[in-house]
Enzyme design. Structure first.
Site, PDB file in Angstrom:
ATOM      1  N   CYS A 381     -29.644  56.205   5.562  1.00 39.18           N
ATOM      2  CA  CYS A 381     -30.039  55.139   6.477  1.00 39.18           C
ATOM      3  C   CYS A 381     -30.725  54.007   5.710  1.00 39.18           C
ATOM      4  O   CYS A 381     -30.070  53.288   4.974  1.00 39.18           O
ATOM      5  CB  CYS A 381     -30.897  55.707   7.607  1.00 39.18           C
ATOM      6  SG  CYS A 381     -31.039  54.592   9.029  1.00 39.18           S
ATOM      7  N   HIS A 514     -27.312  59.804   9.607  1.00 38.84           N
ATOM      8  CA  HIS A 514     -28.257  60.852   9.201  1.00 38.84           C
ATOM      9  C   HIS A 514     -27.547  62.208   9.167  1.00 38.84           C
ATOM     10  O   HIS A 514     -27.551  62.951  10.161  1.00 38.84           O
ATOM     11  CB  HIS A 514     -29.425  60.923  10.188  1.00 38.84           C
ATOM     12  CG  HIS A 514     -30.360  59.775  10.131  1.00 38.84           C
ATOM     13  ND1 HIS A 514     -31.561  59.818   9.479  1.00 38.84           N
ATOM     14  CD2 HIS A 514     -30.264  58.519  10.651  1.00 38.84           C
ATOM     15  CE1 HIS A 514     -32.191  58.656   9.604  1.00 38.84           C
ATOM     16  NE2 HIS A 514     -31.408  57.843  10.311  1.00 38.84           N
ATOM     17  N   GLU A 516     -28.490  64.871   7.872  1.00 42.17           N
ATOM     18  CA  GLU A 516     -29.434  65.998   7.946  1.00 42.17           C
ATOM     19  C   GLU A 516     -29.555  66.565   9.347  1.00 42.17           C
ATOM     20  O   GLU A 516     -29.958  67.721   9.519  1.00 42.17           O
ATOM     21  CB  GLU A 516     -30.813  65.563   7.423  1.00 42.17           C
ATOM     22  CG  GLU A 516     -31.593  64.590   8.290  1.00 42.17           C
ATOM     23  CD  GLU A 516     -31.297  63.127   8.009  1.00 42.17           C
ATOM     24  OE1 GLU A 516     -32.120  62.272   8.370  1.00 42.17           O
ATOM     25  OE2 GLU A 516     -30.235  62.851   7.433  1.00 42.17           O
TER      26      GLU A 516
END
Length: 542
Positions: A381, A514, A516
């Site tokens: 990001c 993102h 994750e």
């Protein structure tokens, strides 16, 4: 099977791990073949945690349907693999906003709006909204018993237990048993007091989970059971463990799942839960002997601010047979003079997401060091945006290149606000949020990471979660591409750049999304897998 409800509350102190216990119980029930979901009710008045400083509340976790939520939803997804939604995260602010909006529309026909019944009715409606979709709905209540903010939620639980009837609702209470070193004793009085507070609100917990740094003896657990009106076998110990991923097996060994099932009128199958894959993950994690050290370059010096990134690296490390050792580097203190001392020797670097001016120049300096020294680098990001700005300044020669977030007057806005964001004034819940498609450039490093094995079944498009207002400025794509930084992932609907990379380097990839948020224990994210693999392969073994 009629939907059954398990309510998990906490007492004595915050941060005891209600989210981990909720996720562990959910995992055990899921492994027995039940359909489960887990939801979090938080007592703060914010509509969501999206505008909260990470120092206040840790990481903001984003669901696929675009809800900014509490970080515990990340635990729920990582443990169980379920995909949570906006229905899984509710705050006091959302409850009151809904009731006030209905009152303004005249839905209450002029009645006086009160906490009971109007607020509690709305809480109950949200708690039971997915009735029939699941066998078990686990509801975690944020905060600690005794907090004034939590009382409407607890009153709603009290009412629901009566309304649902025998066997359909269960209360699990997590408390802390402190150890006083001076006396050499574990103290149960705080737990007794916490349970009495809960009883005073009309809720008798059927199961107690006692968090402690020390082993709790049989006599101590019997004492707690006696004073708290709980069966001895339903007093469960949650001692500190080397990894949060060992908690489900610890709960299984003490029969938490079978106790909960029997107390809700369900006789568990004789066969144990199917946790073979989970045990395999833990066994592989314990077998890993080699270490790979990865630096996190960010500005928030607390673990919870980058919780999902840390866990994603740990998942990928396990499946690459490595222990990932994470070193935090505060980007505020990175300068051209200090960067080598701070980053040299690392196997790889993650340039972390975030917002605002603070620490930006340090991230740009870190990106330059990693690019010029061929250090495997993963920008996420804002981290990706800093990689773009660094390349523009130091390779393309645009000395004042910047993001319009940081400098609205820059002559080279290589990162610019998305067009649809320019007329938005409210901060909360207005970013580009949730899952969007990303089309991969065939033959790119990102493509190879997402498609590591069977090329005949290549995924040309993936779906990833976002949380941003600014984007790569497409006007600069030709000059970036000609200079060696390629845009290898784009959103097919908006032509938004999702991935940039420099293919001549070992691993230098930035993502606007993102990744994750999508990594789980049993399904690590492919980008983290490939990143850690590259870092591990470049490590000189002793």
């Amino acid at each position: 099977m009629q939907t059954k409800y398990i309510f998990i509350t906490g007492g004595v102190a915050s941060s005891l791990g209600k989210g981990i216990i909720s996720a562990s119980l959910g995992k055990l029930l899921q492994a027995r073949g039940y359909r489960i979901t887990i939801q979090k009710f938080d007592p703060y008045i914010n509509i969501d945690p999206g505008t909260l400083n990470p120092y206040e509340h840790g990481e903001c976790y984003v669901t696929a349907d675009g809800m900014e939520t509490d970080l515990d939803l990340g635990h729920y997804e990582r443990f169980t693999g379920i995909e949570t939604t906006r229905d899984n995260s509710v705050t006091t602010g959302r409850i009151y906003l809904s009731v006030i909006e209905r009152e303004r529309r005249g839905d209450y026909l002029g009645k006086t709006i009160q906490v009971v019944p109007h607020i509690t009715d709305e809480i109950k409606r949200r708690m039971t909204k997915r009735e029939g979709d699941f066998d078990f709905i686990i509801t975690e209540i944020g905060g600690t018993i005794g907090d004034i903010e939590s009382q409407p939620f607890l009153e709603a639980i009290r009412q629901l237990r009566w309304e649902l009837g025998q066997g359909r609702a269960l209360s699990v209470h997590l408390t802390y048993v402190p150890y006083l070193a001076a006396a050499g004793e574990l103290k149960t009085k705080p737990t007794q007091t916490s349970v009495k507070q809960l009883q005073g609100l009309g809720i008798q917990p059927e199961v107690l989970v006692l968090r402690s740094e020390h082993e709790l003896g049989v006599e101590l657990r019997a004492k707690v059971a006696h004073f708290c009106n709980v069966d001895v076998e339903a007093v469960i110990q949650s001692q500190d463990l080397p990894s949060i991923y060992e908690v489900p097996l610890n709960m299984l060994s003490q029969g938490l799942d079978t106790i909960c099932l029997r107390k809700m009128g369900v006789e568990p199958d004789s066969a144990p839960p199917d946790l073979d894959a989970w045990r395999g993950f833990l066994a592989r994690r314990k077998r890993a002997r080699k270490t790979v050290t990865i630096g996190l370059v960010g500005k928030y010096e607390l673990q919870d601010a980058y919780k999902s990134i840390r866990e994603s690296l740990a998942h990928a490390g396990t499946y690459n047979d490595r222990k990932v050792e994470i070193t935090f580097i505060n980007s505020e203190y990175i300068t051209s003079e200090t960067v080598e001392d701070q980053l040299s020797g690392l196997a790889g670097v993650v340039i972390c997401p975030g917002f605002g001016q603070r620490g930006i120049e340090g991230k740009i300096i870190a990106a330059e060091y990693c690019r010029t020294h061929d250090v495997p680098t993963f920008g996420i990001c804002l981290g990706m945006q800093m990689m773009v700005i660094e390349f523009a300044r130091n390779v393309l020669g645009f000395q004042d290149a910047n993001s319009t977030e940081m400098n609205a007057a820059t002559a080279h806005p290589v990162i610019d606000m998305m067009e649809e964001q320019k007329n938005i004034t409210n901060m909360g819940g207005t970013m580009r949020l949730g899952a969007y498609e990303c089309q991969l450039a065939e033959g790119s490093r990102a493509d190879a990471a997402y498609n590591p094995c069977d090329k005949t079944a290549r995924r040309s498009t993936v779906c990833e979660r976002h949380r941003h207002r600014y984007e790569f400025n497409n006007a600069y794509r030709p000059v970036f591409d000609a200079a060696g930084m390629h845009c290898t992932g784009t959103n097919p609907a908006a032509d938004l750049v999702e991935i940039v990379e420099i293919p001549t380097l070992r691993w230098y990839i930035g993502t606007q999304f993102h990744p994750e948020y999508s990594s789980t224990v049993l399904h690590p994210h492919p980008l983290f897998m490939d990143f850690v693999k590259t870092c591990a392969n470049g490590t000189v073994e002793a």
